[in-house]
Design an enzyme around this catalytic site. Structure first.
Site, PDB file in Angstrom:
ATOM      1  N   ASP A   8      42.695  25.929  30.964  1.00  0.00           N
ATOM      2  CA  ASP A   8      42.709  24.972  29.868  1.00  0.00           C
ATOM      3  C   ASP A   8      44.149  24.899  29.372  1.00  0.00           C
ATOM      4  OD1 ASP A   8      43.054  27.291  28.332  1.00  0.00           O
ATOM      5  OD2 ASP A   8      41.151  27.084  27.267  1.00  0.00           O
ATOM      6  N   CYS A  65      42.150  30.940  30.518  1.00  0.00           N
ATOM      7  CA  CYS A  65      41.968  30.274  29.227  1.00  0.00           C
ATOM      8  C   CYS A  65      42.566  31.204  28.180  1.00  0.00           C
ATOM      9  CB  CYS A  65      40.504  29.931  28.966  1.00  0.00           C
ATOM     10  SG  CYS A  65      39.373  31.322  28.848  1.00  0.00           S
ATOM     11  N   THR A  67      41.159  33.697  26.391  1.00  0.00           N
ATOM     12  CA  THR A  67      40.745  35.102  26.584  1.00  0.00           C
ATOM     13  C   THR A  67      40.271  35.399  27.990  1.00  0.00           C
ATOM     14  OG1 THR A  67      38.450  34.642  25.965  1.00  0.00           O
ATOM     15  CG2 THR A  67      39.976  35.290  24.186  1.00  0.00           C
ATOM     16  N   ASN A  99      33.507  45.714  43.109  1.00  0.00           N
ATOM     17  CA  ASN A  99      32.562  44.638  42.819  1.00  0.00           C
ATOM     18  C   ASN A  99      32.667  43.422  43.723  1.00  0.00           C
ATOM     19  OD1 ASN A  99      33.401  45.839  39.778  1.00  0.00           O
ATOM     20  ND2 ASN A  99      31.251  45.825  40.329  1.00  0.00           N
ATOM     21  N   ARG A 133      30.976  52.948  49.140  1.00  0.00           N
ATOM     22  CA  ARG A 133      29.816  53.314  48.324  1.00  0.00           C
ATOM     23  C   ARG A 133      29.386  52.169  47.424  1.00  0.00           C
ATOM     24  NH1 ARG A 133      30.576  58.774  45.194  1.00  0.00           N
ATOM     25  NH2 ARG A 133      29.614  57.298  43.812  1.00  0.00           N
TER      26      ARG A 133
END
Length: 148
Positions: A8, A65, A67, A99, A133
């Protein structure tokens, strides 16, 4: 690597710096906006940028943006997007290694350009090890997304 990137107006300067620095290092960018002088809501930008990645036109996505939170919320609504808000090197590292995230979200009002540059450099250089793992946990995330 081809990267879809969007911001943004709050993240515009940081987005431009990332494109300039990493373009010189051989990465290609699809710029989903916002462009100089524009004001826009972040959900539309996140949608355009993530769509480029999930449709296979880009390898990863970077969203910026104020945050990073709104961009991550939007990205994570889209099938195939795995977004993390990162404001430090360790979180950026773990977003990939633990992740298998494909979307890095940052807050331009939270971190400075040098921190962002170091995070992006690290993040682009890492890949998830499917024999780690973490694979079992990542598979659970995929199963939840698929409704299993």
């Amino acid at each position: 690597m081809k990267i879809s990137i969007g911001s943004d107006e709050l993240g515009f300067s940081l987005k431009k710096m990332i494109i300039d620095v990493f373009g010189k290092k051989g990465h290609e960018f699809y710029d989903a906006g916002t462009m100089a002088g524009e004001t826009t809501n972040y959900p539309g930008i996140a949608y355009k940028a993530v769509k480029q990645m999930t449709e296979g036109d880009c390898d990863r996505c970077i969203l910026i943006c104020g945050t990073g939170i709104g961009m991550a919320l939007t990205a994570n609504k889209m099938k195939g997007a795995y977004a993390a808000v990162c404001h430090d090197i360790y979180s950026a590292e773990r977003s990939i290694l633990s992740n298998n995230c494909n979307t890095l979200c940052m807050g331009a009002l939270v971190i400075g350009p040098k921190t962002a540059e170091k995070m992006v450099e690290l993040w682009l250089g890492l890949s998830f090890d499917p024999h780690s793992r973490s694979q079992e946990k990542v598979q659970e995330i995929y199963d939840i997304e698929a409704g299993r």
